[in-house]
Design an enzyme around this catalytic site. Structure first.
Site, PDB file in Angstrom:
ATOM      1  N   ASP A  39      58.233  35.962  23.216  1.00 42.16           N
ATOM      2  CA  ASP A  39      57.344  34.850  23.381  1.00 42.16           C
ATOM      3  C   ASP A  39      55.910  34.596  23.376  1.00 42.16           C
ATOM      4  OD1 ASP A  39      60.253  34.220  22.609  1.00 42.16           O
ATOM      5  OD2 ASP A  39      61.138  33.820  23.942  1.00 42.16           O
TER       6      ASP A  39
ATOM      7  N   CYS B 224      63.705  49.380  18.488  1.00 40.68           N
ATOM      8  CA  CYS B 224      64.258  49.425  17.287  1.00 40.68           C
ATOM      9  C   CYS B 224      66.192  49.255  17.223  1.00 40.68           C
ATOM     10  CB  CYS B 224      63.772  50.091  17.084  1.00 40.68           C
ATOM     11  SG  CYS B 224      64.284  49.151  14.801  1.00 40.68           S
TER      12      CYS B 224
ATOM     13  N   GLN C 258      53.252  54.361  16.931  1.00 38.54           N
ATOM     14  CA  GLN C 258      54.805  54.624  17.775  1.00 38.54           C
ATOM     15  C   GLN C 258      55.438  55.331  16.662  1.00 38.54           C
ATOM     16  OE1 GLN C 258      57.570  51.845  17.379  1.00 38.54           O
ATOM     17  NE2 GLN C 258      57.223  51.894  19.155  1.00 38.54           N
TER      18      GLN C 258
ATOM     19  N   GLY D 255      53.652  40.805  19.861  1.00 41.72           N
ATOM     20  CA  GLY D 255      54.628  40.855  18.709  1.00 41.72           C
ATOM     21  C   GLY D 255      54.575  40.106  17.412  1.00 41.72           C
ATOM     22  N   ARG D 256      55.110  39.139  17.707  1.00 46.23           N
ATOM     23  CA  ARG D 256      55.396  37.859  16.233  1.00 46.23           C
ATOM     24  C   ARG D 256      54.816  37.096  16.857  1.00 46.23           C
ATOM     25  NH1 ARG D 256      60.720  35.871  17.007  1.00 46.23           N
ATOM     26  NH2 ARG D 256      60.858  36.219  18.811  1.00 46.23           N
TER      27      ARG D 256
ATOM     28  N   PRO E 241      53.794  47.629  17.954  1.00 43.75           N
ATOM     29  CA  PRO E 241      53.543  48.426  16.713  1.00 43.75           C
ATOM     30  C   PRO E 241      54.888  47.455  15.734  1.00 43.75           C
ATOM     31  CG  PRO E 241      54.629  49.486  18.277  1.00 43.75           C
ATOM     32  CD  PRO E 241      53.938  48.953  19.088  1.00 43.75           C
ATOM     33  N   MET E 242      54.427  47.050  14.677  1.00 44.09           N
ATOM     34  CA  MET E 242      55.550  46.491  13.973  1.00 44.09           C
ATOM     35  C   MET E 242      55.207  47.209  12.430  1.00 44.09           C
ATOM     36  SD  MET E 242      55.218  42.374  14.899  1.00 44.09           S
ATOM     37  CE  MET E 242      53.388  42.289  15.306  1.00 44.09           C
ATOM     38  N   ALA E 243      56.879  46.943  11.921  1.00 44.13           N
ATOM     39  CA  ALA E 243      56.976  48.280  10.775  1.00 44.13           C
ATOM     40  C   ALA E 243      56.360  47.235   9.800  1.00 44.13           C
ATOM     41  CB  ALA E 243      58.130  48.362  11.022  1.00 44.13           C
TER      42      ALA E 243
ATOM     43  N   LYS F  21      58.188  51.709  24.675  1.00 43.36           N
ATOM     44  CA  LYS F  21      58.973  50.286  24.420  1.00 43.36           C
ATOM     45  C   LYS F  21      60.265  50.354  24.152  1.00 43.36           C
ATOM     46  CE  LYS F  21      57.164  45.928  22.042  1.00 43.36           C
ATOM     47  NZ  LYS F  21      58.454  45.791  21.253  1.00 43.36           N
TER      48      LYS F  21
END
Length: 402
Positions: free
Chosen positions: A233, A123, A92, A255-256, A38-40, A165
């Site tokens: 990573d 976070c 989330q 994620g990224r 989950p990414m805001a 998480k």
């Protein structure tokens, strides 16, 4: 439930073979064992729809504030939206008050709005940690246990599993991840995930995969059957294989690595099925995905082709062209694009045959800043056994994705 061959982690390769198993969370099974972090401001319904089109997995909606759910905040309510065919519906939550978390889970579960809830204890954003939320929560172990227990109890009657998480800790001088994983599992969390950086590290440096191996061994020993997921990573599909092989973890959280690359989930399906991933997309193919993503965002926003949706797309545009030699002027124009028509004109100017340079898929996207000074409430570290929740009303409804 043992999802990967049992082996003792020693900081080296733990298995010469790669034999991943489906991930079981509650009453649903995830294959491959891959989770979209989950990414805001990123993992809303349009982005998740693109990711789901390329591959299977568990796709978690961006995090929302538990207090806002309880008070039925209109903006938050819009964020808790899913495509008609999206299942399981995963969300989330974050907060630092067990009562509020329990109420939020009950509301979402009893109204049939979600199938799975993840708790954010990772976070590092100042707006969150300075009120005792996010990465600050695991420092107060008893409070954290109360939060997880309340969430699990609220979701249980409706069959909504709770996962958690978190990060390694506040800093290298205040590591909490082993206790966090064990406590959350003991309190009923059905999976735990570690972003293998400290909050102080933020998004700088490299993820500590050794810590993922340590956590996997620790949780499997103390609470057998609870899956441990690794995050950090994973820039291309081969990284996921390597992480699981090295650490023995039960699955990966992306994620990224998928920013500007929703097709990464298709690559992951291929490698988990023992196949070679597809070749890297050329710029013409990327442009087609960009156009679709922008239109999905505009439709989701509902304020028209020059509204907030196209503004939201600007950051995605930068991620999509990372590594491609499109030139600084094109990057600038994409960062200021103001309508779908303008975007179409810019995309039409791309060289559709342009390929990424060697290693281009590994170019970092999203946050790279750090280290930071982690903001905590005044006196927060004075009594780590204190179970009193911080002032939940003062928590900010914002932040980056764990």
């Amino acid at each position: 439930m043992s999802l990967v061959p049992a082996c003792r982690y020693d900081g080296q390769a733990v298995s010469e073979t790669f034999d991943p198993q489906p991930l079981s969370i509650g009453n649903f099974t995830v294959w491959p064992p891959v989770v979209l972090a989950p990414m805001a401001g990123v993992t809303n319904a349009p982005f998740r729809a693109l990711c789901r089109r390329y591959g299977a997995g568990l796709y978690v909606n961006e995090m929302v504030m538990a207090l806002a759910i309880v008070h039925r905040n209109a903006k938050t309510d819009k964020m808790v939206s899913f495509e008609a065919d999206e299942t399981p519906r995963s969300l989330q939550l974050y907060g630092s008050d067990p009562t509020t978390l329990g109420q939020a889970v009950h509301r979402l579960a009893s109204e049939g709005r979600v199938d799975h809830i993840d708790l954010n204890f990772g976070c590092p954003a100042r707006k969150v940690t300075r009120r005792g939320g996010g990465a600050a929560v695991p420092v107060k172990r008893k409070l954290m246990a109360n939060i997880v227990r309340a969430a699990v109890k609220a979701g249980e009657p409706y069959g909504v599993p709770i996962t958690v998480k978190f990060r390694k800790g506040i800093s290298n001088d205040l590591l909490t991840f082993l206790d966090t994983g064990r406590i959350c599992a003991e309190e009923g969390a059905q999976a735990v995930a570690l972003h293998a950086r400290t909050a102080e590290q933020h998004y700088s440096g490299t993820a500590d995969w050794d810590a993922i191996g340590e956590l996997t061994e620790h949780v499997h020993h103390h609470v057998p059957g609870v899956p441990v997921l690794g995050n950090g990573d994973i820039w291309e599909a081969s990284d996921a294989v390597e992480m699981m092989r090295r650490t023995g973890c039960d699955g990966v959280v992306i994620g990224r690595g998928c920013l500007g690359k929703p097709w990464l989930f298709g690559d992951l399906v291929a490698v988990f099925d023992g196949k070679e991933p597809p070749p890297a997309m050329r710029l013409g193919e990327v442009a087609a995905v960009m156009a679709e993503h922008a239109r999905r965002l505009v439709e989701f926003d509902g304020t028209g082709p020059t509204g907030r949706g196209i503004v939201e797309f600007r950051k995605h545009a930068s991620w999509y062209v990372t590594g491609f030699a499109v030139g600084s002027d094109m990057r600038r124009r994409l960062s200021m694009v103001a309508s779908l028509d303008e975007l179409d004109d810019l995309l039409a100017a791309f060289d559709p045959t342009m390929a990424l340079p060697d290693g281009g898929q590994r170019f970092p996207r999203g946050h790279t800043n750090g280290p930071i000074r982690v903001a905590l409430p005044d006196g927060y570290l004075d009594n780590l056994d204190d179970e009193t929740p911080p002032n939940a009303e003062a928590e900010a409804a914002s932040a980056g994705g764990g």
